[in-house]
Enzyme design. Structure first.
Site, short mmCIF file in Angstrom:
data_model
loop_
_atom_site.label_atom_id
_atom_site.label_comp_id
_atom_site.label_asym_id
_atom_site.label_seq_id
_atom_site.Cartn_x
_atom_site.Cartn_y
_atom_site.Cartn_z
N THR B 151 7.65 37.15 -15.96
CA THR B 151 7.06 36.80 -14.59
C THR B 151 6.13 37.89 -13.97
O THR B 151 5.04 37.91 -14.54
CB THR B 151 8.45 36.57 -13.45
OG1 THR B 151 9.31 37.56 -13.60
CG2 THR B 151 8.91 35.11 -13.84
N LYS B 177 13.51 39.11 -20.89
CA LYS B 177 12.48 39.34 -19.64
C LYS B 177 13.07 40.07 -18.54
O LYS B 177 14.47 40.16 -18.53
CB LYS B 177 12.08 38.17 -18.96
CG LYS B 177 13.11 37.32 -18.00
CD LYS B 177 12.38 36.58 -17.19
CE LYS B 177 11.37 37.24 -16.13
NZ LYS B 177 11.70 38.12 -15.33
N THR B 188 15.02 37.58 -12.36
CA THR B 188 16.30 37.51 -13.06
C THR B 188 16.22 38.11 -14.30
O THR B 188 15.04 38.69 -14.63
CB THR B 188 16.38 35.93 -13.28
OG1 THR B 188 17.81 35.87 -14.02
CG2 THR B 188 15.67 35.33 -14.31
N GLU B 268 9.90 46.86 -11.34
CA GLU B 268 8.73 46.78 -10.45
C GLU B 268 8.18 48.28 -9.80
O GLU B 268 9.23 48.98 -9.21
CB GLU B 268 8.75 45.90 -9.53
CG GLU B 268 8.52 44.56 -9.87
CD GLU B 268 8.62 43.39 -8.76
OE1 GLU B 268 9.72 43.79 -7.93
OE2 GLU B 268 8.25 42.64 -8.59
N ASN B 390 7.37 43.77 -3.18
CA ASN B 390 8.36 43.00 -2.56
C ASN B 390 8.36 42.46 -1.26
O ASN B 390 9.54 41.81 -0.86
CB ASN B 390 9.99 43.50 -3.11
CG ASN B 390 10.21 43.38 -4.48
OD1 ASN B 390 10.46 42.42 -4.91
ND2 ASN B 390 10.07 44.40 -5.14
#
Lengths: 393, 393
Positions: B151, B177, B188, B268, B390
């Site tokens: 993602t 991932k 996830t 992230e 986010n």
């Protein structure tokens, strides 16, 4: 009748306070950083303290001194938390109490101590001992004291109420400093509440415990629990009014909830005040767990900062909260807009929900649909500014 | 001897994989988002799944299908988590399994399903059903599959090992991932591990459980636990080698730990990889609680982002972790530098400790001095970039 008035911690009869600069953090950049709250009459005392196992020296000393159920004064400082300072730190906290006691003509054991600021740094106790005698006590210095205990708070926090009863008038007032571990090197929340109501120590304890539970224990900024959190109540009976406990509790609630909301609104880098009203839980503990998981989820808080009513992150946080949860029974509202029903997103126009999440202050109602227990938490968003302010010293 | 090789999920004999674009998130901006991993031989299967009470539909379906202890394939997609989608979501997840089964000539019950991406949005199941037959299986497509399940991961995650035993050679490989709830609308961690070793289902379960416990269960980026986390292992015995369990576990550990570290490093907005090695706890549970409280403390993570070795925040986090703790017994090291001894800061030059905290990767050793239990966690800092990423969609 409960009416808001000025005067903070000296609104109640028989309480004086004052502050001075002791150069605690940096003698070269002095600011008011030392405050003293004093009851002219003997007062019953109650306190609630951090449940962190790492307790700062002033917390340990105050817990010892308050065990008698009585106290005459509280000495407070900003700029140094006197935490993780070992036996030396304990000695320093005791010396603060004794110094204040000498000036006031009371025993060191009748003085409580609160500190906030840097952790792991020895207290400049000599400077404090020299400075305490310089403090001028008055019944107009509450706001000055509220300022002296600020660390990175952006505004001082004080409030007082006047309560009329058929038997006469009594007052409750308080000062506090912010939560959210605000100081770069650790911070804390401190609060002193004074009242001239007549109340037994046992009842004061009960009233304070309940008021703290429904105010300071419901706020969270970053989920980090300080080593120094302290709330102290002193009741000197100067009004000669012994109010019904329910009324005293109501006045304490008004004072504690106002201060708690001020603390949340002054969280570091905070742009939103969010109330999470969790209902329908299978137990009281479940209600608390689910509400706090939402309030402390990094991702939920980031979404609020972005004005995103991200219900998926809310569902997710409740799912790992430890609370009993049946996905198909969950409802989520943003203010009066139904966003989730039966665990599924509704057809409420997304733009309408976004408009609520864009506000500076909003309420989220979450119903688990499993029982009759509820819990409310006040919290904030998580912003880039918060991260920036907490990168270090 | 365990040796790292290329090939990821197809390094083991008898495994094929492939991927295609199904336009799951946005048909107008197609990317490879659908992957299929297939065992040519019947395989025993084991899986570990999120413990979140809010479980995505693919998790529920995979848990059902894996109950038989066998599986032939895993179908995975990015772009939609198929979580909080109710009965329709469950139907969609089953349809994914059946579609893949039809193409492969196996029953839908022999296919496991993994999804990652947005939550609360219905799966574009028709597009998936149309796309699955287009997937070309090969034994060279592992990296392509690793890319298809990304993602907001910034790099694909795959690894494989070749293990020589006196009885012959076997292989273990995997793709994964990233974690950290990476996608703006929830994400996830997903992982598929394949091996051509011969192993019973019970033993595979044991080996996988242990390897996950010591890898994926030790990483935390933001403390938010996904609705979709899934780790699946397939063992088809094609090598005809039945290795000693300890050796198989070692190979699984190598694969799982490498993938887990990749996930943390790709968190992230992350700038640091931090290992917290917690020792000396009074119980295993205490060791975990204390290590995770440090790893999840917003304030500790902000300090690392700023290169600040803030030991006070570490003490504080352990103090509220729920673990037994005696302040006076705590030691903290940054790499080999003693920073705290007996709960007090040492005279190690601060600049030296800061230099460690400024590194991109460092290890913190914390000893509680209370017992023989330990736990290690891999985590990251918390950055402004994380918050920015986010804020919402």
């Amino acid at each position: 009748m409960i009416e808001q008035i000025r005067g903070g911690v000296t609104a109640a009869a028989g309480f004086l306070c004052g502050s001075t600069s002791a150069g605690i953090k940096n003698p070269q950049a002095p600011r008011e950083d030392l405050a003293l709250v004093y009851s002219e009459l003997p007062a019953v005392a109650a306190g609630t303290f951090t449940t962190n196992l790492v307790k700062a020296a002033p917390v340990r000393v105050s817990m010892e001194h308050i065990a008698s159920g009585e106290a005459r004064a509280v000495v407070l400082n900003s700029g140094n938390a006197n935490a993780c300072t070992g036996p030396d730190g304990l000695k320093d906290a005791r010396r603060m109490a004794v110094s204040a006691g000498l000036v006031l003509g009371v025993a060191g054991e009748e003085v409580l101590v609160c500190s906030t600021g840097r952790i792991g740094v020895r207290m400049p106790i000599a400077r404090i001992e020299e400075s305490i005698p310089r403090i001028k006590l008055s019944n107009t210095a509450s706001l000055k004291c509220a300022k002296a205990i600020m660390t990175s708070d952006t505004f001082p926090k004080e409030i007082a109420v006047r309560v009329e009863t058929p038997k006469g008038v009594f007052h409750v007032g308080g000062i506090a400093k912010g939560a959210g571990m605000i100081d770069p090197n650790m911070a804390t929340m401190l609060c002193v509440i004074t009242t001239d109501a007549k109340v037994s120590q046992a009842d004061l304890k009960k009233v304070l415990g309940g008021a703290v539970e429904d105010s300071f224990n419901r706020i969270t900024i970053d989920g980090d629990m300080s080593t120094n959190d302290t709330v102290i109540a002193l009741a000197n009976g100067a009004s000669k009014v012994r109010p019904p406990l329910a009324l005293l509790r109501e006045a304490f609630d008004a004072v504690a909830q106002t201060l708690a909301r001020m603390i949340v609104k002054d969280g570091e880098g905070v742009t939103k005040f969010v109330e999470i009203a969790l209902t329908g839980a299978a137990s009281k503990e479940d209600a608390r767990k689910a509400a706090e998981a939402i309030a402390n989820s990094t991702l939920v808080k980031c979404a609020w900062a972005g004005g995103d009513p991200n219900w998926g992150r809310i569902m997710d946080a409740m799912g790992y909260s430890g609370a009993k949860l049946v996905e198909e029974k969950v409802s989520i509202d943003y203010e009066d807009l139904p966003l989730v029903r039966g665990g599924l997103v509704t057809d409420t126009p997304w733009k309408k929900v976004q408009a609520v999440a864009a506000r500076k202050e909003f309420r989220i109602g979450v119903d688990l649909g499993l029982g009759r227990f509820s819990h409310t938490v006040w919290t904030t968003d998580l912003t880039e500014e918060y991260v920036r302010l907490n990168l270090g010293e």
